[in-house]
Scaffold this active site. Sequence first.
Site, PDB file in Angstrom:
ATOM      1  N   ASP A 190      22.930  85.768  59.988  1.00 56.27           N
ATOM      2  CA  ASP A 190      24.665  84.725  59.475  1.00 56.27           C
ATOM      3  C   ASP A 190      24.178  86.058  58.370  1.00 56.27           C
ATOM      4  O   ASP A 190      24.825  86.703  57.481  1.00 56.27           O
ATOM      5  CB  ASP A 190      24.155  83.618  58.917  1.00 56.27           C
ATOM      6  CG  ASP A 190      22.533  83.050  58.635  1.00 56.27           C
ATOM      7  OD1 ASP A 190      22.132  83.905  59.054  1.00 56.27           O
ATOM      8  OD2 ASP A 190      22.150  81.894  58.258  1.00 56.27           O
ATOM      9  N   TYR A 208      25.903  83.850  77.753  1.00 59.60           N
ATOM     10  CA  TYR A 208      27.154  84.521  79.120  1.00 59.60           C
ATOM     11  C   TYR A 208      27.359  84.941  79.955  1.00 59.60           C
ATOM     12  O   TYR A 208      27.820  84.449  81.190  1.00 59.60           O
ATOM     13  CB  TYR A 208      27.406  86.087  78.596  1.00 59.60           C
ATOM     14  CG  TYR A 208      28.138  86.528  77.017  1.00 59.60           C
ATOM     15  CD1 TYR A 208      27.081  86.748  75.956  1.00 59.60           C
ATOM     16  CD2 TYR A 208      28.362  86.996  76.780  1.00 59.60           C
ATOM     17  CE1 TYR A 208      28.092  86.349  74.717  1.00 59.60           C
ATOM     18  CE2 TYR A 208      29.642  87.443  76.367  1.00 59.60           C
ATOM     19  CZ  TYR A 208      28.362  87.247  74.684  1.00 59.60           C
ATOM     20  OH  TYR A 208      29.495  87.263  73.476  1.00 59.60           O
ATOM     21  N   ASP A 225      31.695  94.142  66.980  1.00 55.62           N
ATOM     22  CA  ASP A 225      33.424  94.038  66.044  1.00 55.62           C
ATOM     23  C   ASP A 225      33.319  94.374  64.454  1.00 55.62           C
ATOM     24  O   ASP A 225      33.906  95.093  63.697  1.00 55.62           O
ATOM     25  CB  ASP A 225      34.297  92.882  66.917  1.00 55.62           C
ATOM     26  CG  ASP A 225      34.358  92.670  67.893  1.00 55.62           C
ATOM     27  OD1 ASP A 225      34.186  94.021  68.647  1.00 55.62           O
ATOM     28  OD2 ASP A 225      35.831  92.139  68.357  1.00 55.62           O
TER      29      ASP A 225
END
Length: 356
Positions: free
Chosen positions: A221, A142, A249
Site C-alpha cells: 500500500d 494466480y 500498471d
Amino acid sequence: MNKKILVIPGDGIGQEVTTWGKKVLEQIAKKYNHTFSFDEAIMGHTAIEATGNPLPDETLAKAKATDAILFGAIGHIKYDNDPSAKVRPEQGLLKIRKELGLYANLRPIKLFDELLGASSIKPQILKGADILFFRELTGDVYFGEKKRSEDRNTASDLMIYSRYEVERIAEKAFKAAQTRSKKLCSVDKANVLESSRLWREVVQDVAKKYPDVQTEHMFIDNAAMQLIKDPKKFDVVLTANLFGDILTDEASQIAGSMGMLASASIGDSVGFYEPIHGSAHDIAGKGIANPLASILSVALLLDISFGLKTESNAVITSVEKTLKQGYRCKDIADSTTPIDKICTTSQMGEIVISNL
Ligand code: NAD
C-alpha cells in the site's frame, strides 16, 4: 546469427501491434545480417474459437522448440462480462508461463524525455525516473487453489509461495541491482499475509549474499503511494505476482501510457517477450493502438535472449528518434501535438522502421 522466433499475436490489439514487432525484427535481420526464421501460433480467444483450447498443444510444442517468443496479448470482452465461463483466454497465458518455467517478469519503466508531458504526473516528479520491476510470475493467487462453496456464495483463492520460488527470482533481482544503482526494494504485505512473511524472510536471507546492494522492504500500500509521489526513489523493485501486476500498471503512467511498456519473461528455458498491456477491446480494430510497447519488447528480446546489445540499442534509438521527430500515437499525444504528427499503428511502425 541464425535464430528461430515464434510469434503469438493473440487477440485484439495484440495482433495489430505484434505485426510491427515482427517487421522490426525483419529489418534488424536485414541490416545486421542475421537469419531470423519466423513461425506463428495461436493462443487466447482466437485459439478457443479455432480449437476450443486457449493454449493448443501445437502452440505449446512450437513454444518449446523455438529460441524466443514474441507475444501480443490475449482477452475478449465476452469473457470479461461472463465470470462463469469455464474456458477463458487467460488460462492459455497462465499455462504457457507455467509450462515454460517463466518465473521472472522484467518490466523496465523508463520515461523518454520527449513524453514528459504525456503523463498525468508532473514532469519535475517524473524526470529521471528509471525503474526495473521483477514481478514473480508462476506463483501467488494466480496459481493457488480456487474454491467456491456449494451455495456459490463464498469464494477463495489461495495465495501460496514456496521458499525456492522466492529465492530464484530474488537472486535474479539482486544480480540486476548490482549492475544498476545497487538499490533494491522488495514489496510485500508482511504485516498481514503469511505468504508475505515468508517472502520477506527469504529476501532477507538472499540479501546477505549481496552486501553491496542496499535492500529496503516496503508494504504494497505504501509502495503504490510512493511510486506516484516520488518514482525516482525506486531502482530495482522485487515483488510477487499480484502486487507486481497492479504496481506495474500504475507505473505505466510514469512512462506515459500502457502502450509504451515492454516486458520480458524469463526462467529456465526460452524467453517470452510482450507488451504489458492487454487486448484493449475499446480500441481493437481501429488501427490506433500504439505499437511501441511491442517494438520495445523486441529490443528486450534481442538483448536478453540473443545477446545482441547493438541491435537492441538500435531499436531503442529508433523509437527515441521517432518521438524526437514529434510523432505520437493517440495514447501519448497531448494538446501540443500537431494533428499531422498523430499516427495510426501502421504509420508509427513505418516511421520507426525507416529510422532504423
Ligand atoms: P488493457 O491493457 O487491454 O487496456 C487498458 C487501457 O489502456 C485501455 O483504455 C486501452 O485502450 C489502453 N491501451 C492498452 N494498450 C494500449 C496501446 N498499445 N495503445 C494505446 N492504448 C492502449 O487492459 P483491460 O482493458 O483491463 O483489459 C482488456 C483485455 O485484455 C481483458 O480481456 C484482459 O483480460 C486482457 N488482458 C490481457 C493481458 C495480457 O495478455 N498480458 C494483460 C492485461 C489484460
